[in-house]
Enzyme design. Structure first.
Site, PDB file in Angstrom:
ATOM      1  N   GLU A 145     100.729  -4.070  16.356  1.00  0.00           N
ATOM      2  CA  GLU A 145     101.089  -3.854  14.952  1.00  0.00           C
ATOM      3  C   GLU A 145     102.563  -4.162  14.699  1.00  0.00           C
ATOM      4  OE1 GLU A 145      98.803  -3.478  12.882  1.00  0.00           O
ATOM      5  OE2 GLU A 145      97.209  -3.049  14.316  1.00  0.00           O
TER       6      GLU A 145
ATOM      7  N   GLY B 181      80.086  -9.522 -13.517  1.00  0.00           N
ATOM      8  CA  GLY B 181      81.301  -9.049 -12.871  1.00  0.00           C
ATOM      9  C   GLY B 181      81.022  -8.486 -11.500  1.00  0.00           C
TER      10      GLY B 181
ATOM     11  N   THR C 244      83.182  -2.861 -11.607  1.00  0.00           N
ATOM     12  CA  THR C 244      84.134  -3.229 -12.658  1.00  0.00           C
ATOM     13  C   THR C 244      83.835  -2.563 -13.998  1.00  0.00           C
ATOM     14  OG1 THR C 244      82.794  -5.222 -13.002  1.00  0.00           O
ATOM     15  CG2 THR C 244      84.771  -5.438 -11.642  1.00  0.00           C
ATOM     16  N   GLY C 245      82.687  -1.889 -14.136  1.00  0.00           N
ATOM     17  CA  GLY C 245      82.424  -1.134 -15.362  1.00  0.00           C
ATOM     18  C   GLY C 245      81.378  -1.716 -16.275  1.00  0.00           C
TER      19      GLY C 245
ATOM     20  N   THR D 200      77.976  -1.170 -16.316  1.00  0.00           N
ATOM     21  CA  THR D 200      77.067  -0.121 -16.777  1.00  0.00           C
ATOM     22  C   THR D 200      77.802   0.888 -17.650  1.00  0.00           C
ATOM     23  OG1 THR D 200      75.801  -0.402 -14.733  1.00  0.00           O
ATOM     24  CG2 THR D 200      75.393   1.588 -16.009  1.00  0.00           C
TER      25      THR D 200
ATOM     26  N   ASP E   7      91.748 -10.520  13.347  1.00  0.00           N
ATOM     27  CA  ASP E   7      92.803 -11.485  13.019  1.00  0.00           C
ATOM     28  C   ASP E   7      92.293 -12.914  13.144  1.00  0.00           C
ATOM     29  OD1 ASP E   7      94.408  -9.283  12.762  1.00  0.00           O
ATOM     30  OD2 ASP E   7      95.245  -9.433  14.789  1.00  0.00           O
TER      31      ASP E   7
ATOM     32  N   PRO F  98      80.926  -5.768  -8.398  1.00  0.00           N
ATOM     33  CA  PRO F  98      80.482  -4.359  -8.402  1.00  0.00           C
ATOM     34  C   PRO F  98      81.648  -3.419  -8.666  1.00  0.00           C
ATOM     35  CG  PRO F  98      79.556  -5.535  -6.513  1.00  0.00           C
ATOM     36  CD  PRO F  98      80.545  -6.460  -7.138  1.00  0.00           C
TER      37      PRO F  98
END
Length: 674
Positions: free
Chosen positions: A454, A231, A235-236, A238, A529, A233
Site C-alpha cells: 500500500e 438509469g 439512481t431513483g 422507482t 491490480d 441501479p
C-alpha cells in the site's frame, strides 16, 4: 388547502371474517350450529323410522311357540306388513317369548306362499292379522337420504371459504396484478426527490398535463403515451414513480414486469389486456411497470430460441400501447436499468415517446439528496453536507441513503446524541469499500508485505502529476482486500485524459513493484491490480483510440452490458493478426507502466520504507501524513494509535486468492486493494 382526492380513490375494504385477532381466524359458530342441527335431524330420522321404539327380530318358530303358549298380546294390534316389490312379509306386534319374560315389540318374517294356513292358524288361536302395505317409498327414501344430505351440507359450510377462494383463483388467474396506489398510503412527493432535476421536470410535465390538459391542447399538443426511465441501479427511478403517484390527481396503478410472466402460456398476455381494461375504466390514469426488461426483452434473441410466453406478453403490450384499438388516456411509465435488451418495437415513438435518463447525481445533487435523508435523523451542528457530497463522487442516491443510515447506526452504537462528520465519513468508506475487519488475524510478515504494497500505491499517487488526490491508506482488512489505498477527486469527472490513464496505470503497478524491490519476491495480492491495469489498457487500445499504432479504430462491438442471447454468437470484426497487435499494445502499456513505477520507487526507496513503517505502527494514514513524510522524512502530527481487539487469536495462514477482481471502478474513484 388540501389536495383534491383522486377520482377513483381507494375503495372501502370489506370487513374480514377473521375478527379482531390480528389476522387469526375466529371460531366458526355457524358450522358448529349446523353440525348440531344435522345430528338432531339424523337422530330424528331414526326415531321417525321407529316411532314405538326398537323392534326385536324373531324367527317364525319363536312366534309360533308364543301363539301356542298364548303369549301374544291381544290388546295390541297384530299387523301383517307387505313390502312393495318384495318377496317376504312381516308380522309385527307385541308378545313375550318366555314365561317370565316381558312383553316386547317383535317382528317376524313370513312367506305367504309357503305359509298358506297362517291366517287359519291365527284365527284358531283368537288372533287376527291386520294387512298393511309399506307403500311410502318416497318417505323411506327421503328419510334414508336425509342424513347424507345433511352431512354434505355441513361439509359445504365448513369449507365454503376455501371453495370460494379456489374458484376465485381459477377464474381470475388471467387478471392483472396491478395495484392502485392511494395518496393516503403514499407520502412521497416531488419534494422528496433530489439530484435528478431534469428527469423530475419531464415527469412533472406529465402530471401537469393530466391536471390541466386544455393548457397543452390549445397548441395541438398531445400527451405522451409512454415514458421510459433508464438509469443505473439506485439512481431513483422507482422513487420518481412513487413521487408521480403522490402528486397526480388521477388513478395510479403499479405492477412489476415479472408479474406478467407465468408458467402457463397465455396468462401474461391476458394480464396485459386486463390491465389496460382497468386503465380504460379509470382513464385518464397512469400505469407504472417496474423492471420492464423482464417482459420486454428483444424477441428472437433468447439462448436456445425465443420464449413463447414472454413474446406473447410483449406482443400484447405492443398492441395495447399503439395498435388498432389503442386505449386513450392510459399513460405507461416504465423503468429499467437494461435498455440494451429491450425490443426496438417497444422503444419507438408512439409507444414510449420519451426516454428519461436518470443518471448518477453530481456534487450539487448529492448534497441535495443528503439533505433529504438527514431530515429523518439527528445531525450534529456544524456538519457541512457539502464536504460529504464532495467526498462521495460516483455514489448513487440509494448509496447516499445507506451512508446516512449507517452513520446513524454507528452513532447509536457509540452512544452519541447526534451524527457527526466522523460517523458520516466512516459510513461512506464502509458503503464503498466494506467494513473494517480488525479481528482478522494476520502474521507480522503478511502485515509488513501489505504495508509496503500500500505504501507503493500511496507514494506513486503523490509523485505522479495526473492522479486523483490521495484520501488515505490503510492496512486494516476491509471487504475482500487486506489493505486499501483510497483516492477521491476534487470534482466530478465525466471524461478521462490519456495522461491521467497512463499515470493511473503506473500508480496501480506500485504495489507489486514495492514488493519486488523490498523483498525480492512477489505475492498473489496484486491480482486486483493486474485486472484493473489490463482492463484500462485494453480499453485504451480497443475503444478509446489511445494507441498510436492501432489508430482511431474501434476493435470489437463494446457495450456497457452483455446481452448473452445477442452476443453469444457474435464474431470478432478484426483478423487474428490485428488481435495479436492489440495484445502487443496492451502488453506494452502495462510493461511501460511497470518500468516507470519501478524507477520512481527505487529513486524514493527511503520514503517508501518510512511510509511502510508508519503504516505498521498506525495502520491508517491520511494524505497529510504521507505528505509530511515526503517533505520532512517523518510524521510531525501522528494519528491516534489504533484500537486493539480484546483478544488476539494465533496467526492464520493466508488463503490463496482471497481477493476479488475489480473490473470497473466508479467515475472519480480509485482503489488499490492489497
Amino acid at each position: 388547502m388540501s389536495d383534491p382526492e383522486p377520482r377513483n380513490g381507494p375503495q372501502r375494504q370489506r370487513p374480514s371474517n377473521n375478527g379482531g385477532n390480528g389476522g387469526e381466524p375466529s371460531f366458526n359458530w355457524k358450522a358448529l350450529l349446523l353440525l348440531a342441527m344435522a345430528a338432531a335431524l339424523i337422530g330424528g330420522a331414526f326415531l321417525y323410522r321407529n316411532p314405538a321404539g326398537p323392534i326385536r327380530e324373531v324367527p317364525y318358530s319363536a312366534f309360533h311357540s308364543a301363539v301356542l303358549n298364548k303369549w301374544v298380546d291381544t290388546s295390541k294390534p297384530l299387523d301383517l306388513v307387505s313390502e312393495v316389490g318384495g318377496m317376504n312379509d312381516h308380522l309385527q306386534g307385541w308378545a313375550k317369548f318366555s314365561e317370565t319374560g316381558p312383553s316386547e315389540r317383535f317382528r317376524s318374517q313370513v312367506n305367504l306362499s309357503y305359509n298358506t294356513d297362517l291366517r287359519e292358524f291365527l284365527r284358531e288361536h283368537g288372533l287376527e292379522a291386520n294387512p298393511r302395505s309399506d307403500a311410502n317409498v318416497m318417505a323411506s327414501t327421503l328419510v334414508g337420504f336425509l342424513p347424507v344430505a345433511m352431512f354434505l351440507l355441513v361439509l359445504y359450510f365448513l369449507f365454503r371459504q376455501q371453495i370460494r377462494s379456489a374458484g376465485r383463483g381459477a377464474l381470475t388467474f388471467g387478471k392483472s396484478k396491478a395495484r392502485m396506489m392511494s395518496r393516503e398510503k403514499n407520502k412521497v412527493t416531488f419534494k422528496d426527490v433530489a439530484g435528478v432535476e431534469e428527469a423530475k421536470e419531464e415527469v412533472q410535465e406529465i402530471v401537469e398535463f393530466l391536471r390541466d390538459p386544455k393548457r397543452f391542447q390549445k397548441l395541438g399538443g398531445r400527451i405522451p403515451k409512454g415514458v421510459l426511465m433508464v438509469g443505473s441501479p439506485g439512481t431513483g427511478k422507482t422513487l420518481l414513480a412513487r413521487a408521480i403517484a403522490g402528486e397526480a390527481d388521477v388513478p395510479f396503478f403499479s405492477i412489476s414486469g415479472s408479474d406478467f410472466v407465468e408458467m402457463f402460456v397465455g396468462v401474461g398476455a391476458s394480464r396485459v389486456r386486463d390491465m389496460f381494461e382497468q386503465g380504460k375504466k379509470s382513464a385518464p390514469c397512469l400505469i407504472f411497470i417496474d423492471e420492464i426488461d423482464a417482459v420486454g426483452r428483444h424477441r428472437g434473441h433468447g439462448v436456445g430460441g425465443g420464449h413463447d410466453e414472454r413474446e406473447q406478453t410483449l406482443n400484447a403490450l405492443l398492441v395495447e400501447m399503439d395498435g388498432f384499438d389503442t386505449q386513450e388516456g392510459v399513460i405507461i411509465i416504465a423503468a429499467t436499468n437494461r435498455p440494451d435488451v429491450l425490443d426496438p418495437a417497444l422503444l419507438r415513438p408512439g409507444r414510449f415517446d420519451r426516454q428519461i435518463t436518470v443518471s448518477l447525481p453530481d456534487v450539487k445533487g448529492r448534497e441535495e439528496i443528503l439533505r433529504v435523508h438527514v431530515k429523518k435523523v439527528k445531525l450534529a451542528e456544524g456538519v457541512e453536507l457539502a464536504l460529504i457530497a464532495r467526498g462521495t463522487p460516483g455514489y448513487s442516491g440509494a448509496e447516499l441513503a445507506n451512508v446516512v443510515n449507517e452513520a446513524a447506526l454507528l452513532a447509536a452504537r457509540r452512544g452519541l446524541k447526534a451524527i457527526t462528520r466522523q460517523e458520516l465519513e466512516e459510513a461512506r468508506d464502509k458503503v464503498r469499500w466494506g467494513k473494517e475487519r480488525r479481528s482478522l488475524a494476520m502474521s507480522d510478515k503478511e502485515k509488513e508485505n501489505t504495508a509496503y504494497h500500500e505504501a507503493g500505491h500511496a507514494l506513486l499517487g503523490l509523485l505522479l502529476k495526473h492522479t486523483d488526490p490521495l484520501h488515505k491508506v490503510t492496512i486494516i482488512p476491509r471487504g475482500p482486500s487486506l489493505g486499501s489505498t483510497m483516492y477521491l477527486p476534487t470534482e466530478d469527472k465525466y471524461t478521462q485524459r490519456k495522461n491521467e490513464l497512463l499515470d493511473r496505470l503506473v500508480m496501480i503497478m506500485g504495489g507489486r513493484v514495492a514488493e519486488e524491490i523490498i523483498f525480492g519476491d512477489v505475492t498473489n495480492g496484486a491480482r486486483g491490480d493486474i485486472n484493473q491495469a489490463t482492463d484500462i489498457a485494453r480499453r485504451m487500445v480497443c475503444e478509446w483510440g489511445m494507441s498510436d499504432k492501432m489508430g482511431m479504430v474501434e476493435y470489437g462491438e463494446h457495450q456497457e452490458h452483455v446481452f448473452l442471447g445477442r452476443d453469444i454468437s457474435r464474431n470478432r470484426n478484426y483478423s487474428e493478426a490485428t488481435a495479436q497487435e492489440i495484445d502487443h499494445e496492451v502488453h506494452a502499456l502495462c510493461d511501460n507502466a511497470y518500468k516507470q513505477a519501478k524507477e520512481l520507487l527505487i529513486k524514493n526507496r527511503t520514503t517508501l520504507e518510512v511510509i511502510a513503517k508508519a503504516l505498521l505502527e498506525y495502520e491508517t494514514l491520511d494524505a497529510s501524513h504521507i505528505r509530511e513524510i515526503m517533505s520532512t522524512g517523518s510524521i510531525q502530527n501522528p494519528p491516534a494509535p489504533p484500537p486493539r481487539p480484546p483478544s488476539q487469536p494465533p496467526p492464520l495462514r493466508k488463503v490463496e486468492d482471497t481477493e476479488q477482481p475489480v473490473t470497473d471502478l466508479p467515475p472519480g474513484l480509485s482503489g488499490a486493494p492489497a
